[in-house]
Design an enzyme around this catalytic site. Structure first.
Site, PDB file in Angstrom:
ATOM      1  N   GLU A 229      49.726 113.008   4.958  1.00  0.00           N
ATOM      2  CA  GLU A 229      49.918 112.784   6.514  1.00  0.00           C
ATOM      3  C   GLU A 229      49.509 114.244   7.111  1.00  0.00           C
ATOM      4  O   GLU A 229      49.005 114.938   6.454  1.00  0.00           O
ATOM      5  CB  GLU A 229      51.593 112.909   6.387  1.00  0.00           C
ATOM      6  CG  GLU A 229      52.329 113.211   7.686  1.00  0.00           C
ATOM      7  CD  GLU A 229      52.195 112.019   8.663  1.00  0.00           C
ATOM      8  OE1 GLU A 229      50.970 111.742   9.088  1.00  0.00           O
ATOM      9  OE2 GLU A 229      53.041 111.431   9.310  1.00  0.00           O
ATOM     10  N   ASP A 230      49.205 114.003   8.489  1.00  0.00           N
ATOM     11  CA  ASP A 230      48.546 115.116   9.296  1.00  0.00           C
ATOM     12  C   ASP A 230      49.242 116.333   9.227  1.00  0.00           C
ATOM     13  O   ASP A 230      49.212 117.260   9.123  1.00  0.00           O
ATOM     14  CB  ASP A 230      48.206 114.322  10.649  1.00  0.00           C
ATOM     15  CG  ASP A 230      49.275 113.750  11.359  1.00  0.00           C
ATOM     16  OD1 ASP A 230      50.332 113.648  10.927  1.00  0.00           O
ATOM     17  OD2 ASP A 230      49.051 113.396  12.361  1.00  0.00           O
TER      18      ASP A 230
ATOM     19  N   ARG B 274      41.165 112.789  18.983  1.00  0.00           N
ATOM     20  CA  ARG B 274      41.192 112.728  17.552  1.00  0.00           C
ATOM     21  C   ARG B 274      39.829 113.098  16.865  1.00  0.00           C
ATOM     22  O   ARG B 274      39.717 113.497  15.722  1.00  0.00           O
ATOM     23  CB  ARG B 274      41.653 111.329  17.215  1.00  0.00           C
ATOM     24  CG  ARG B 274      42.945 110.891  17.516  1.00  0.00           C
ATOM     25  CD  ARG B 274      43.269 109.246  16.895  1.00  0.00           C
ATOM     26  NE  ARG B 274      44.300 108.797  17.406  1.00  0.00           N
ATOM     27  CZ  ARG B 274      45.488 108.857  16.994  1.00  0.00           C
ATOM     28  NH1 ARG B 274      45.877 109.719  16.278  1.00  0.00           N
ATOM     29  NH2 ARG B 274      46.577 108.198  17.587  1.00  0.00           N
TER      30      ARG B 274
ATOM     31  N   PHE C 165      51.788 122.600  20.132  1.00  0.00           N
ATOM     32  CA  PHE C 165      51.230 121.283  20.033  1.00  0.00           C
ATOM     33  C   PHE C 165      49.792 121.133  19.703  1.00  0.00           C
ATOM     34  O   PHE C 165      48.956 121.680  20.635  1.00  0.00           O
ATOM     35  CB  PHE C 165      51.457 120.532  21.375  1.00  0.00           C
ATOM     36  CG  PHE C 165      51.181 119.124  21.057  1.00  0.00           C
ATOM     37  CD1 PHE C 165      52.224 118.177  20.482  1.00  0.00           C
ATOM     38  CD2 PHE C 165      50.148 118.299  21.710  1.00  0.00           C
ATOM     39  CE1 PHE C 165      51.988 116.944  20.200  1.00  0.00           C
ATOM     40  CE2 PHE C 165      49.973 116.864  21.561  1.00  0.00           C
ATOM     41  CZ  PHE C 165      50.867 116.291  20.684  1.00  0.00           C
TER      42      PHE C 165
ATOM     43  N   ASP D 207      56.661 118.452  11.165  1.00  0.00           N
ATOM     44  CA  ASP D 207      57.227 118.980  12.278  1.00  0.00           C
ATOM     45  C   ASP D 207      58.684 119.059  12.097  1.00  0.00           C
ATOM     46  O   ASP D 207      59.196 120.009  11.220  1.00  0.00           O
ATOM     47  CB  ASP D 207      56.661 118.540  13.621  1.00  0.00           C
ATOM     48  CG  ASP D 207      57.490 119.397  15.013  1.00  0.00           C
ATOM     49  OD1 ASP D 207      57.458 120.585  14.684  1.00  0.00           O
ATOM     50  OD2 ASP D 207      57.230 118.785  16.052  1.00  0.00           O
TER      51      ASP D 207
HETATM   52  P1  5GP Z   1      58.116 115.076  12.426  1.00  0.00           P
HETATM   53  O1  5GP Z   1      58.634 113.715  12.424  1.00  0.00           O
HETATM   54  O2  5GP Z   1      57.798 115.898  11.380  1.00  0.00           O
HETATM   55  O3  5GP Z   1      58.919 115.613  13.842  1.00  0.00           O
HETATM   56  O4  5GP Z   1      56.717 114.758  13.194  1.00  0.00           O
HETATM   57  C1  5GP Z   1      55.644 114.143  12.576  1.00  0.00           C
HETATM   58  C2  5GP Z   1      54.826 113.551  13.527  1.00  0.00           C
HETATM   59  O5  5GP Z   1      54.941 113.953  14.742  1.00  0.00           O
HETATM   60  C3  5GP Z   1      53.312 113.666  13.040  1.00  0.00           C
HETATM   61  O6  5GP Z   1      52.779 112.712  12.133  1.00  0.00           O
HETATM   62  C4  5GP Z   1      52.539 113.731  14.504  1.00  0.00           C
HETATM   63  O7  5GP Z   1      52.286 112.440  14.757  1.00  0.00           O
HETATM   64  C5  5GP Z   1      53.613 114.227  15.400  1.00  0.00           C
HETATM   65  N1  5GP Z   1      53.332 115.471  15.789  1.00  0.00           N
HETATM   66  C6  5GP Z   1      54.169 116.446  15.262  1.00  0.00           C
HETATM   67  N2  5GP Z   1      53.632 117.702  15.910  1.00  0.00           N
HETATM   68  C7  5GP Z   1      52.258 117.625  16.350  1.00  0.00           C
HETATM   69  C8  5GP Z   1      51.458 118.390  17.065  1.00  0.00           C
HETATM   70  O8  5GP Z   1      51.419 119.368  17.078  1.00  0.00           O
HETATM   71  N3  5GP Z   1      50.393 117.596  17.607  1.00  0.00           N
HETATM   72  C9  5GP Z   1      50.465 116.086  17.311  1.00  0.00           C
HETATM   73  N4  5GP Z   1      49.188 115.498  17.860  1.00  0.00           N
HETATM   74  N5  5GP Z   1      51.169 115.454  16.827  1.00  0.00           N
HETATM   75  C10 5GP Z   1      52.246 116.196  16.394  1.00  0.00           C
END
Ligand code: 5GP
Length: 182
Positions: free
Chosen positions: A98-99, A164, A151, A102
């Site tokens: 996963e990228d 991207r 972000f 958060d």
């Molecule tokens: P979570 O469910 O852990 O809050 O968020 C995960 C998803 O939110 C990631 O797969 C990504 O798509 C998006 N996301 C969370 N933080 C960022 C960020 O700083 N930049 C971007 N581009 N996407 C984020």
């Protein structure tokens, strides 16, 4: 540097060195196990493509595409599967690639979902971790970088499908997402 980027948080060389290191760790830990790497589209595609090329062991690659409902830059934790895996993972050694983590909601949904398919083992490998905003207890098994609560875009991560392609991880200028010109 791209005009919309306020600062580069992690440059391309540093990312590549870290991906190499993660590849070496995975190659050691999964020797003889022929793991399946599951790339979570679209954000993890660049990371996964680089990571598999740093493996010195045989590995399989599959993809899941998900969309999370949420407003703008935050996820709600309600995840919809847009594209599921091509193959069963029953009895396989699975690594979710996963990228970014958060709140942790997306990854914990994926873990629950994939666990129910009875893999032999299930671990997570994420490039970026933002521990500050965690809403569920979740520690990824392999982490590239801990980053502050900003972000970020680039290296697969987007804002409104842009950025991207950038080879580095950068922080956007606020005017880009506030919709005002500077
Ligand atoms: P979570 O469910 O852990 O809050 O968020 C995960 C998803 O939110 C990631 O797969 C990504 O798509 C998006 N996301 C969370 N933080 C960022 C960020 O700083 N930049 C971007 N581009 N996407 C984020």
């Amino acid at each position: 540097m791209h005009d919309d980027i306020a600062k580069v948080l992690i440059d391309a060389e540093t990312i590549q060195a870290k991906v190499r290191e993660l590849g070496e760790r995975l190659s050691r830990d999964y020797a003889g196990l022929n793991p399946v790497l599951i790339c979570i589209l679209k954000g993890a595609v660049i990371f996964a493509a680089d990571l598999v090329r740093q493996l010195s062991i045989p590995a399989k690659l599959d993809f899941m595409a998900i969309s999370s409902y949420g407003s703008g830059m935050r996820t709600s934790g309600v995840v919809r599967i847009l594209k599921d895996l091509d193959r069963s993972i029953e009895g396989e050694h699975v690594i979710i690639v996963e990228d970014i983590v958060d709140s942790g909601l997306t990854l914990s949904y994926l873990l629950e979902n994939l666990k129910s398919r009875q893999p032999a083992s299930l671990k997570t490998c994420v490039l970026l971790d933002k521990p500050a905003q965690r809403q569920v207890p979740l520690e990824p098994d392999y982490v590239g970088f801990d980053i502050p609560d900003e972000f970020v875009v680039g290296y697969g991560l987007d804002y409104a499908e842009n950025y991207r392609h950038l080879p580095y991880i950068g922080v956007l200028k606020p005017h880009v997402y506030e919709g005002v010109s500077q």
